[in-house]
Design a protein around this motif. Structure first.
Motif, short mmCIF file in Angstrom:
data_model
loop_
_atom_site.label_atom_id
_atom_site.label_comp_id
_atom_site.label_asym_id
_atom_site.label_seq_id
_atom_site.Cartn_x
_atom_site.Cartn_y
_atom_site.Cartn_z
N PRO A 14 0.82 -1.22 0.00
CA PRO A 14 0.00 0.00 0.00
C PRO A 14 0.85 1.27 0.00
N VAL A 15 1.93 1.25 0.78
CA VAL A 15 2.85 2.39 0.83
C VAL A 15 4.27 1.83 0.80
N THR A 16 5.06 2.26 -0.17
CA THR A 16 6.43 1.76 -0.31
C THR A 16 7.41 2.85 0.09
N THR A 17 8.15 2.62 1.15
CA THR A 17 9.15 3.58 1.60
C THR A 17 10.47 3.32 0.89
N PRO A 18 11.33 4.33 0.74
CA PRO A 18 12.62 4.13 0.08
C PRO A 18 13.41 2.98 0.69
N GLY A 19 13.96 2.13 -0.16
CA GLY A 19 14.79 1.03 0.29
C GLY A 19 14.03 -0.25 0.60
N MET A 20 12.68 -0.21 0.57
CA MET A 20 11.91 -1.37 0.99
C MET A 20 11.37 -2.20 -0.18
N GLY A 21 11.30 -1.66 -1.38
CA GLY A 21 10.72 -2.39 -2.50
C GLY A 21 11.70 -3.36 -3.14
N GLN A 22 11.37 -4.64 -3.14
CA GLN A 22 12.23 -5.66 -3.74
C GLN A 22 11.61 -6.16 -5.05
N TYR A 23 12.26 -5.86 -6.15
CA TYR A 23 11.73 -6.18 -7.48
C TYR A 23 11.42 -7.66 -7.64
N SER A 24 12.34 -8.52 -7.22
CA SER A 24 12.20 -9.96 -7.48
C SER A 24 11.06 -10.61 -6.69
N SER A 25 10.65 -10.01 -5.59
CA SER A 25 9.60 -10.61 -4.77
C SER A 25 8.26 -9.87 -4.87
N ALA A 26 8.23 -8.78 -5.63
CA ALA A 26 6.99 -8.01 -5.76
C ALA A 26 5.97 -8.77 -6.62
N THR A 27 4.69 -8.49 -6.40
CA THR A 27 3.61 -9.13 -7.14
C THR A 27 3.48 -8.50 -8.52
N VAL A 28 3.51 -9.33 -9.56
CA VAL A 28 3.38 -8.83 -10.93
C VAL A 28 1.92 -8.52 -11.22
N LYS A 29 1.67 -7.35 -11.80
CA LYS A 29 0.32 -6.92 -12.13
C LYS A 29 0.21 -6.58 -13.62
N VAL A 30 -1.00 -6.70 -14.15
CA VAL A 30 -1.28 -6.28 -15.53
C VAL A 30 -2.10 -5.00 -15.46
N PRO A 31 -1.51 -3.85 -15.79
CA PRO A 31 -2.20 -2.56 -15.63
C PRO A 31 -3.37 -2.41 -16.62
N HIS A 32 -4.30 -1.56 -16.26
CA HIS A 32 -5.37 -1.16 -17.16
C HIS A 32 -5.78 0.27 -16.83
N PRO A 33 -6.44 0.96 -17.75
CA PRO A 33 -6.87 2.33 -17.45
C PRO A 33 -7.81 2.34 -16.25
N PRO A 34 -7.56 3.17 -15.26
CA PRO A 34 -8.43 3.22 -14.08
C PRO A 34 -9.87 3.56 -14.46
N LYS A 35 -10.81 2.77 -13.95
CA LYS A 35 -12.22 2.97 -14.29
C LYS A 35 -12.83 4.12 -13.49
N ASP A 36 -12.42 4.25 -12.24
CA ASP A 36 -12.95 5.30 -11.39
C ASP A 36 -11.89 5.64 -10.34
N GLN A 37 -12.25 6.47 -9.38
CA GLN A 37 -11.27 6.94 -8.40
C GLN A 37 -10.72 5.81 -7.55
N THR A 38 -11.53 4.82 -7.22
CA THR A 38 -11.03 3.72 -6.40
C THR A 38 -10.07 2.82 -7.19
N ASP A 39 -10.15 2.88 -8.50
CA ASP A 39 -9.29 2.07 -9.36
C ASP A 39 -7.97 2.78 -9.67
N VAL A 40 -7.84 4.01 -9.21
CA VAL A 40 -6.58 4.74 -9.35
C VAL A 40 -5.63 4.25 -8.27
N ILE A 41 -4.66 3.45 -8.66
CA ILE A 41 -3.73 2.82 -7.73
C ILE A 41 -2.39 2.69 -8.44
N SER A 42 -1.33 2.53 -7.69
CA SER A 42 0.02 2.57 -8.25
C SER A 42 0.19 1.66 -9.46
#
Length: 304
Positions: A159-187
Motif C-alpha cells: 500500500p505504501v512503499t518507503t525508500p529502500g523497501m521495495g524488492q523487485y524480485s519478490s513483488a507481485t506482478v500486475k497487468v495494468p489497465h486504465p483506471p475505471k474510477d477513483q477507487t481504481d486509481v492505484i500505483s
C-alpha cells in the motif's frame, strides 16, 4: 477437342501451390515487423500525448498555487524543510488523484489495495492536514490519461512503499489497465512517475525540469527511482535486467527510454541514464536541476 467447351479448366499443380504459399509467407514476414513498429510508434505517440495533457493539468494547478506544482501535505514526521520527503505516504503518485485506492482488492482490509486512509473508510480518508479532496481532483478529464497503452506489466510493492523497501524480485506482478474510477486509481494502474517539489519558474533551475514521465517497474521512490539510479536499492537493476538509472526491457517502451513532460509544458522522449540527466552535477549534465544549486534535488522527491 475444345477443352473449354467441356467445362474443364487447368488446376494448379502442387509446385505452383507451394510457390504461392512461399510468396505469401515471405510477404507476411516482411509486413509483420513493419506493423509491429507502427503499433509501437502509435503507442509511443499516445503516451507522449498523455504526458502533454498531464503537463497542462499540472500547469493549471500551479497557476492556482503560486507557481508550485502539486506537493502533497506532509505528515509531521517529515518536517525537515531542507529535504522534501514523505510524498509516497498516500500510495505514491496515486495520492494526487485518489485517497481511497482499492484497485483489484475486494475491500480496504484485504488484497492488493493502496492508500485507504487511516481507518479504511472512504468518508474519512484524507491527507495529513485533513483535506479529503485529492489535489488534482477536477484538473483532468477522466483517468485514462494515467495509463500508457504500451504498459503491459507493473509490480505491487505494498500500500505504501518507503525508500529502500521495495524488492523487485519478490513483488507481485500486475497487468495494468486504465483506471475505471477513483477507487481504481492505484500505483499499478498508473504508468507514470512524478517528481514533486518543483515550480513553473525557478532562477536556480536553468533549463525546463522534468515533472511527469514513464515510470519503471521498480519502486520509483526517492533515490530508488530508476532502479536505484540515485544510489538507493541498486540490486533491483540487475533483477530487472538493466543498470541503475536506466529503463529495463519490461518497462513501458523497453530499455530505449521514456516520455517526459517538463515544467515549460513541452514533452519529449529521453534515452540513456535519465536519473543522471536530471539530478547529477553540472559537470555531468547541463539538464540537471543541480546546475546552479547543487542541493536543489534534495528538495524534490520522485514517486510512482
Amino acid at each position: 477437342m475444345n477443352i473449354r467447351r467441356l467445362g474443364l479448366s487447368r488446376a494448379f499443380t502442387l509446385i505452383e501451390l507451394l510457390v504461392v504459399i512461399a510468396v505469401i509467407a515471405l510477404l507476411v514476414g516482411i509486413l509483420l515487423p513493419a506493423l509491429a513498429k507502427a503499433r509501437a510508434a502509435s503507442r509511443l505517440g499516445l503516451c507522449l500525448s498523455n504526458c502533454r495533457q498531464m503537463s497542462i493539468a499540472m500547469t493549471t494547478y500551479a497557476n492556482d498555487r503560486r507557481d508550485w506544482f502539486p506537493v502533497m501535505p506532509r505528515p509531521s514526521s517529515f518536517s525537515n524543510p531542507n529535504v522534501l520527503d514523505g510524498q509516497f505516504v498516500y500510495g505514491g503518485v496515486a495520492g494526487l488523484f485518489s485517497l481511497f485506492q482499492l484497485g483489484d482488492a475486494p475491500s480496504a482490509g484485504a488484497g492488493d489495495h493502496g492508500y485507504v486512509g487511516l481507518t479504511g473508510d472512504p468518508d474519512t480518508a484524507a491527507y495529513a492536514n485533513g483535506n479529503k479532496i485529492p489535489l488534482l481532483d477536477g484538473y483532468i478529464d477522466g483517468y485514462g490519461v494515467l495509463y500508457c497503452p504500451a504498459d503491459h506489466e507493473d509490480r505491487y510493492y505494498g500500500p505504501v512503499t518507503t525508500p529502500g523497501m521495495g524488492q523487485y524480485s519478490s513483488a507481485t506482478v500486475k497487468v495494468p489497465h486504465p483506471p475505471k474510477d477513483q477507487t481504481d486509481v492505484i500505483s499499478y494502474n498508473i504508468s507514470y512517475l512524478y517528481i514533486a517539489g518543483l515550480k513553473t519558474d525557478e532562477p536556480v533551475v536553468l533549463k525546463p525540469a522534468p515533472i511527469w514521465g514513464d515510470e519503471t517497474n521498480g519502486p520509483d521512490v526517492s533515490t530508488d527511482a530508476w532502479y536505484g539510479g540515485g544510489g538507493g536499492n541498486q540490486g533491483n537493476a540487475a533483477a530487472a535486467g538493466t543498470q541503475p538509472g536506466y529503463y529495463a526491457p519490461s518497462d513501458n517502451h523497453g530499455k530505449d527510454g521514456g516520455n517526459f513532460a517538463f515544467t515549460d509544458g513541452h514533452a519529449d522522449f529521453l534515452k540513456g541514464n535519465v536519473h543522471a540527466t536530471f539530478f547529477s552535477t553540472a559537470a555531468t549534465s547541463a539538464q540537471s536541476i543541480n546546475v546552479v544549486d547543487p542541493n536543489r534535488s534534495r528538495r524534490v522527491q520522485t514517486i510512482d
